[in-house]
Each structure stands twice: as C-alpha cells, then as structure tokens.
Design a protein around this motif. Structure first.
Motif, PDB file in Angstrom:
ATOM      1  N   LYS A   1       0.846  -1.210   0.000  1.00 53.61           N
ATOM      2  CA  LYS A   1       0.000   0.000   0.000  1.00 53.61           C
ATOM      3  C   LYS A   1       0.876   1.252   0.000  1.00 53.61           C
ATOM      4  CE  LYS A   1      -3.478  -2.049   3.094  1.00 53.61           C
ATOM      5  NZ  LYS A   1      -3.974  -1.969   4.480  1.00 53.61           N
ATOM      6  N   TYR A   2       1.950   1.205   0.789  1.00 54.92           N
ATOM      7  CA  TYR A   2       2.820   2.381   0.926  1.00 54.92           C
ATOM      8  C   TYR A   2       3.859   2.442  -0.187  1.00 54.92           C
ATOM      9  CZ  TYR A   2       0.267   2.152   5.195  1.00 54.92           C
ATOM     10  OH  TYR A   2      -0.773   2.078   6.079  1.00 54.92           O
ATOM     11  N   VAL A   3       4.062   1.300  -0.866  1.00 57.32           N
ATOM     12  CA  VAL A   3       4.871   1.326  -2.087  1.00 57.32           C
ATOM     13  C   VAL A   3       4.055   2.050  -3.154  1.00 57.32           C
ATOM     14  CG1 VAL A   3       5.795  -0.086  -3.972  1.00 57.32           C
ATOM     15  CG2 VAL A   3       6.153  -0.795  -1.598  1.00 57.32           C
ATOM     16  N   ASN A   4       2.783   1.665  -3.279  1.00 57.17           N
ATOM     17  CA  ASN A   4       1.957   2.196  -4.365  1.00 57.17           C
ATOM     18  C   ASN A   4       1.629   3.676  -4.203  1.00 57.17           C
ATOM     19  OD1 ASN A   4       1.980  -0.240  -5.687  1.00 57.17           O
ATOM     20  ND2 ASN A   4       0.079  -0.974  -4.726  1.00 57.17           N
ATOM     21  N   ASP A   5       1.505   4.169  -2.970  1.00 61.15           N
ATOM     22  CA  ASP A   5       1.217   5.613  -2.830  1.00 61.15           C
ATOM     23  C   ASP A   5       2.512   6.436  -2.759  1.00 61.15           C
ATOM     24  OD1 ASP A   5       2.198   5.551  -0.217  1.00 61.15           O
ATOM     25  OD2 ASP A   5       0.247   5.813   0.736  1.00 61.15           O
TER      26      ASP A   5
END
Ligand code: HEC
Length: 122
Positions: free
Chosen positions: A76-80
């Motif tokens: 999730k924090y890779v993608n955002d």
C-alpha cells in the motif's frame, strides 16, 4: 653535510612510512559495492524493515496507524509512494525512521531497485 644526510634519510622514512600506512588503510576499508540486482522482498527488504521500522510499524505497534508487516500492508505504501519518499526524506513525506538518521544509502538503493523491478512478493 652529515646532518643533511640524516635529515633527508629521516624525510624519506616518513614518506615511505606514510605510503605504507595508506596501503594498509585501503585493505582495511575496501569500497563495498552496493548490489542492486535481483532484489528480493524476503531476503533484502524484510530485513531492513525488521531492523529499522517494525519497532513502530509492526501489527502490534502500528504507529501513525501504519503497519508495514506483511507484503500486503507494505505494498500500500509502495503504491502511494510514501515508502520510498519517507526513507529518502523527500519533501512532502514524513522522514523515516522517525527521529533517527536515514537508513544506509545502499539500503535505499535496494528499496528503490526492488520497486523499479515491480515490487514483487519474492
Ligand atoms: C520511532 C517510531 C518510528 C520508526 C522507527 C519508523 N516510523 Fe514510520 N512513522 C512513525 C509515525 C509516528 C508516523 C506517522 C507520521 C508522523 O508522525 O510523522 C510514521 C509514518 C510513516 C509513513 C507515512 C509517511 C507519510 O508521509 O505518509 C511511512 C511510509 C513510514 N512511516 C515508513 C517507515 C519506514 C519505512 C520505517 C523504517 C525505515 C519507519 N517508518 C520507521 C513512526 C516511526
């Protein structure tokens, strides 16, 4: 004349000795290449998280309502963009690890390479 000879011999010794010293130093501290090929979540990324992040971001701690434990959470924090932004201390992100110096440049390069390769669960 004799004094001059002694002084120049001493000077030569100093020069030779310092040359020797630097040779030894190079052997003791070789430049270590940062390897960024075939970065794996399991073998490369997870150990960084365990060492530097899980004290605040595992399921139990969940600081800032953020857990990075488990691939499905981390992605999730890779993608955002905030995972890389936070460890690189990019503007617009909260610098991580919070209250501590940046993680090693090689660790940041590994994270960046892993993301560039598609951030696989590998
Ligand atoms: C000492 C506790 C602590 C450590 C260690 C820590 N964090 Fe954080 N992190 C926080 C807190 C608290 C927040 C909530 C935002 C804030 O208060 O800055 C946060 C927020 C974040 C965010 C969201 C940032 C944003 O701008 O949206 C990310 C991503 C993050 N952390 C990743 C990491 C990573 C990766 C590491 C390890 C390299 C790490 N954190 C280590 C406490 C910590």
């Amino acid at each position: 004349m004799k004094e001059l000879l002694i002084i120049s011999a001493f000077g030569l010794m100093v020069v030779l000795h310092s040359g020797c010293y630097y040779d030894v130093e190079e052997e003791l501290y070789p430049t270590i290449d940062c390897l960024t090929d075939n970065i794996s979540y399991e073998n490369d990324i997870l150990p960084i998280l365990i060492d530097d992040c899980f004290s605040c971001h595992n399921v139990a701690a969940n600081f800032g309502n953020i857990t990075l434990e488990g691939y499905d959470e981390l992605i999730k924090y890779v993608n955002d963009g905030s995972f890389l932004g936070a460890v690189r201390h990019d503007g617009g992100f909260s610098p991580m690890p919070k209250g501590k110096p940046k993680i090693l440049e090689c660790e940041i390069e590994k994270i960046s390479a892993w993301i560039d390769d598609g951030a696989l669960d590998n």
